[in-house]
Design a protein around this motif. Structure first.
Motif, PDB file in Angstrom:
ATOM      1  N   PRO A 394      38.478  27.618  73.665  1.00 27.85           N
ATOM      2  CA  PRO A 394      39.289  27.190  72.790  1.00 27.85           C
ATOM      3  C   PRO A 394      38.991  26.580  71.634  1.00 27.85           C
ATOM      4  CG  PRO A 394      38.502  25.336  74.074  1.00 27.85           C
ATOM      5  CD  PRO A 394      37.717  26.529  74.253  1.00 27.85           C
ATOM      6  N   PHE A 395      37.849  27.376  70.866  1.00 31.62           N
ATOM      7  CA  PHE A 395      37.246  26.834  69.788  1.00 31.62           C
ATOM      8  C   PHE A 395      38.209  27.461  68.335  1.00 31.62           C
ATOM      9  CE2 PHE A 395      33.965  27.237  72.894  1.00 31.62           C
ATOM     10  CZ  PHE A 395      33.436  26.115  72.645  1.00 31.62           C
ATOM     11  N   GLY A 396      38.034  26.730  67.252  1.00 33.10           N
ATOM     12  CA  GLY A 396      39.023  26.935  66.046  1.00 33.10           C
ATOM     13  C   GLY A 396      38.629  28.498  65.535  1.00 33.10           C
ATOM     14  N   ILE A 397      37.584  28.951  65.668  1.00 36.26           N
ATOM     15  CA  ILE A 397      37.378  30.347  65.152  1.00 36.26           C
ATOM     16  C   ILE A 397      38.194  31.510  65.894  1.00 36.26           C
ATOM     17  CG2 ILE A 397      35.801  32.315  65.146  1.00 36.26           C
ATOM     18  CD1 ILE A 397      33.786  30.381  64.072  1.00 36.26           C
ATOM     19  N   PHE A 398      38.487  31.204  67.259  1.00 34.69           N
ATOM     20  CA  PHE A 398      39.249  31.949  68.000  1.00 34.69           C
ATOM     21  C   PHE A 398      40.687  31.996  67.278  1.00 34.69           C
ATOM     22  CE2 PHE A 398      42.925  32.271  71.185  1.00 34.69           C
ATOM     23  CZ  PHE A 398      42.835  33.309  71.394  1.00 34.69           C
TER      24      PHE A 398
END
Length: 494
Positions: A394-398
């Motif tokens: 669920p990280f921002g880069i995704f």
């Protein structure tokens, strides 16, 4: 307020030389970094109220902070504060082991403040000439940081960095001269306003398009060298692998953004003049895909974990370039979102490598086993950081990568979308293949004791991990409004 961005690093970088107390030296730098962060937040509040923060008196035509420059300014200040906090842990350990002396510590803080001062100057000026001088100054200040340890490889990397970036920045100077020439021959500018990017943007329709096209190529190559676009990227892996980890975090997390900022300002002028983004977009997408492909190939064969992260920076600058090149609202928003996500995630990973290096005394992947067992916090953050930097939820880069691909599909750039997905898959496989072996198994070196070095370093890593997870799940409304305003600035006039 604007003067504070220049005065604080100048004072902090100078004051460290008047004391021999290690704690005072650390705290002086940290206090300066905290003040910069506070002023960056205050400037964003003023921008929201007045649309821009301008200089006063003689500096009225020199300094200008709008949403875009304020956004990059905030990222720079936040990264610098967290790196400064981590530096207390990192360099205290280096002092304890007699790797560096007290004077060397003072030199580090002076150079890092000079480095940040140059980046801040590039962001707060609206004069393209001053911006060029500031970005060149970042090279001079950070070259000494790259060669900080004064060994053969560090000095070689510093010289390589200095020569390649100085040659590259010379191209951007030619581009800026052409921008100035375009504004003056059309009689919309004067000697004062001809270098003002804000003036050129407002009068873009009156500028000579043929000259602007040539200028953009020179600026893209020149600042693109500092960004790390392939094939001008060759300085970047060597510089990151030899610099102290806090310096690597600053180089990757904020320096590349500063150089990209120079490209974005020119991009807005050229697109406004041409009325579309086809010309600049094709160039940016081509460079972006080439950079990502280059990173994918080299990540597969690297044996140094810092060099892997360096090639990853090339990849992510390529993703930002593609988002800007597609130049739709969703893709530009994604590119801006990616700027923040990459800065936080890559800073976290490079700082984690600092803990790893201090514990294992090697940068070779083959020399590290059982990292999670040996350093539970650093190991866990590192492995989560690997998933984050390769675009896993669920990280921002995704989210920013997903929106970049969505923007490509929306604009019918199907080939770019497919190639981007393929390269990202290869990079994910390369990261897992190369770094996965570091985390598991048993440490066979009896001299390496289990446990973290102290509490400060892991605490900074946890803060950064919290940021990249929370921003992957939810973007706070003020932050989203800020990025929307930045998107409008980039797309304005088309």
């Amino acid at each position: 307020m604007i003067s504070a961005f220049l005065a604080i690093p100048l004072i902090a970088g100078s004051f460290v030389w008047v004391t021999k107390n290690k704690l005072v030296i650390h705290c002086t730098n940290l206090a300066g970094a905290l003040l910069l962060l506070i002023f960056s937040i205050l400037s964003l509040a003023d921008i929201k109220k007045y649309e821009a923060v301008t200089g006063k008196g003689l500096f009225k035509d020199l300094f200008y902070i709008d949403s875009l420059s304020g956004y990059i300014l905030f990222i720079t200040a936040l990264a610098f504060f967290l790196v400064s906090l981590f530096s207390i842990s990192y360099f205290s350990e280096e002092l304890r082991r007699n790797v560096i002396t007290l004077n060397k510590l003072k030199l580090y803080y002076s150079l890092s403040n000079a480095f940040v001062l140059a980046m801040l100057l590039a962001l707060i000026t609206k004069n393209m000439g001053v911006m060029w001088i500031a970005i060149e100054a970042t090279t001079l200040a950070s070259a000494f940081l790259v060669g900080f340890y004064n060994n053969k490889r560090a000095i070689e990397a510093a010289w390589k960095y200095l020569i390649i970036c100085s040659v590259g920045i010379a191209f951007s100077m030619l581009g800026i001269i052409l921008l100035y020439y375009s504004s003056t021959i059309t009689q919309v500018g004067s000697k004062i306003s001809g270098l003002n990017w804000n003036f050129m943007l407002q009068n873009a329709s009156s500028l000579d398009p043929s000259i602007l096209k040539i200028a953009f190529i020179f600026i893209l190559i020149g600042f693109g060298t500092k960004v790390g676009f392939s094939p001008m990227h060759t300085w970047l892996p060597d510089a990151h692998s030899q610099a102290p980890s806090p310096v690597s975090a600053l180089l990757s997390g904020v320096l590349l953004n500063t150089a990209m900022y120079g490209i974005i300002r020119t991009l807005s002028i050229v697109n406004s003049n041409l009325g579309n983004s086809k010309y600049t977009g094709n160039l940016l997408i081509l460079l972006g895909l080439l950079s990502i492909a280059t990173a994918a190939i080299f990540i597969l064969v690297q044996q140094d974990y810092k060099r892997i992260l360096a090639y990853s920076s090339i990849e992510h600058m390529g993703i930002i370039a593609i988002g800007l090149g597609i130049c739709t609202p969703i893709s530009v928003f994604a590119a801006l979102y990616h700027v923040f996500n990459h800065a936080m995630t890559k800073s976290m990973l490079f700082l984690a490598t600092g803990n790893v290096y201090l514990k294992y005394h090697t940068k070779k992947i083959s020399g590290i086993r059982g990292l999670i067992n040996t350093m539970p916090v650093t190991g866990l953050v590192f492995i989560l950081g690997v998933f984050a930097i390769t675009g896993m939820p669920p990280f921002g880069i995704f989210m920013s990568e997903f929106n970049t691909v969505a923007g490509a599909v929306q604009s019918k750039a199907y080939i770019a979308a497919v190639l981007l997905l393929v390269f990202l898959a290869v990079i994910f496989a390369g990261f897992i293949k190369q770094t996965g072996k570091m985390f598991y198994g048993n440490n066979t070196n009896p001299e390496i004791k289990k446990g973290e070095l102290d509490f400060i370093g892991p605490a900074v890593l946890i803060i950064l991990l919290f940021i990249i997870v929370s921003f992957g799940i939810y973007i706070p409304k003020p932050f989203k409004l800020l990025m929307d305003a930045c998107t409008d600035i980039i797309l304005g006039g088309m």
